[in-house]
Design an enzyme around this catalytic site. Structure first.
Site, PDB file in Angstrom:
ATOM      1  N   SER A 140      24.916  -3.807  54.474  1.00 42.51           N
ATOM      2  CA  SER A 140      26.234  -3.712  53.842  1.00 42.51           C
ATOM      3  C   SER A 140      27.231  -4.509  54.657  1.00 42.51           C
ATOM      4  CB  SER A 140      26.679  -2.241  53.785  1.00 42.51           C
ATOM      5  OG  SER A 140      28.037  -2.123  53.407  1.00 42.51           O
ATOM      6  N   TYR A 153      28.436   6.183  57.415  1.00 47.84           N
ATOM      7  CA  TYR A 153      27.846   5.151  56.558  1.00 47.84           C
ATOM      8  C   TYR A 153      27.760   3.829  57.313  1.00 47.84           C
ATOM      9  CZ  TYR A 153      27.136   2.043  52.587  1.00 47.84           C
ATOM     10  OH  TYR A 153      26.644   1.094  51.724  1.00 47.84           O
ATOM     11  N   ALA A 155      27.591   3.349  60.490  1.00 45.17           N
ATOM     12  CA  ALA A 155      26.567   3.444  61.534  1.00 45.17           C
ATOM     13  C   ALA A 155      25.174   3.228  60.954  1.00 45.17           C
ATOM     14  CB  ALA A 155      26.654   4.799  62.229  1.00 45.17           C
ATOM     15  N   LYS A 157      24.404   1.428  58.369  1.00 45.87           N
ATOM     16  CA  LYS A 157      24.228   0.034  57.974  1.00 45.87           C
ATOM     17  C   LYS A 157      24.162  -0.892  59.180  1.00 45.87           C
ATOM     18  CE  LYS A 157      23.771   0.940  53.698  1.00 45.87           C
ATOM     19  NZ  LYS A 157      22.433   0.794  53.076  1.00 45.87           N
ATOM     20  N   ILE A 186      30.109  -3.095  45.381  1.00 48.54           N
ATOM     21  CA  ILE A 186      29.370  -3.595  44.228  1.00 48.54           C
ATOM     22  C   ILE A 186      29.568  -2.648  43.056  1.00 48.54           C
ATOM     23  CG2 ILE A 186      27.093  -4.270  43.374  1.00 48.54           C
ATOM     24  CD1 ILE A 186      28.173  -6.009  45.675  1.00 48.54           C
TER      25      ILE A 186
END
Length: 268
Positions: A140, A153, A155, A157, A186
């Site tokens: 991401s 989140y 961390a 990625k 997205i």
């Protein structure tokens, strides 16, 4: 071994996973889908519509289930797996103090532990089709610079990014390519979820309020095709991701200031 190439995609019931499936199906590949959502996978199969698909219900947090799923798909695909898209993931937003222990553990287990388990399980299959086989991890733009209001989140990625770079080194001698996708926001059903259990605001609304770009999901499918057939290790998807990658490298002080200025956690 069959001559038709095959790809196995976790999170194949919707969103990015479905977009990757449709893109590779257009090229005549045999498509494998893995997800906990059987109904969504059936919808993906119906959209592909050519019969060259296989769907397997399993949880990426279960290491033994990975072995069963990949062996079953390999048999269905004629004994080969050319690409595995490690794509299953969930969002988690809000400040760290807002996130419950259960939410933190679930996000870490699915986004990070699931990716490691998938890589470990698929390696023997990718060695059979090497050189040129590929592990494609969905990271991401949140793996480029830590995002205020999404620490857990981010961390996960960053971890997927590290996994990609580490295996790119480890697996080079085996002829297995390793790539990651780094999309920004997205246009998938995940944007219509609340960032955490305490929030009453959809992620989509927070993105719109911040004036950020929402990239069509089809662009990720195209990026996945380029990643598998190109040389770039981390493929950025969307203007936001590309701008963030440039700024994080060349203007880190500015990125830090912007991150602090815009750190109102998702859901507040």
């Amino acid at each position: 071994m069959a001559t038709r190439k095959s790809i196995f995609i976790t999170g194949g019931a919707s969103g990015i996973g479905r977009a990757i499936a449709l893109r590779f199906a257009r090229e005549g590949w045999f498509i494998g889908l893995g997800d906990v959502n059987e109904g969504g996978m059936r919808e993906t199969e119906a959209l592909i519509g050519n019969g060259f698909t296989y769907a397997h219900v399993f949880d990426v947090r279960d290491r033994e289930a990975w072995d069963v799923a990949l062996e079953a798909f390999s048999m269905a695909a004629g004994g080969r797996i050319d690409v595995m898209a490690n794509n299953a993931g969930i969002p988690l937003g809000g400040s760290l103090e807002e996130n419950s222990v259960e939410e933190i553990e679930r996000c870490l287990d699915i986004n990070l532990k699931g990716a490691f388990f998938g890589a470990q399980a698929v390696m023997p299959h990718l060695m059979k089709t090497a050189p040129g086989s590929c592990l494609l991890n969905t990271a991401s733009a949140a793996g480029l610079y830590g995002t205020g209001g999404a620490s857990v989140y981010s961390a996960t990625k960053f971890g997927v990014r590290a996994l990609t770079e580490s295996l790119d080194a480890e697996w080079a001698e085996h002829g297995i390519e390793v790539r990651s996708l780094m999309p920004s926001f997205i246009d998938t059903p995940l944007l219509d979820h609340s960032p955490n259990a305490k929030a009453n605001e959809q992620i989509r609304q927070r993105v719109k309020d911040g004036g950020l770009e929402i990239t069509p999901v089809e662009e990720v499918g195209e990026a996945a095709w380029r990643a598998v057939h190109g040389k770039e290790l981390h493929v950025k998807v969307g203007k936001t991701a590309k701008s963030m990658a440039f700024a994080a490298r060349w203007m880190p002080g500015r990125v830090r200031k912007m991150s602090r200025d815009n750190s109102r956690p998702l859901g507040r």
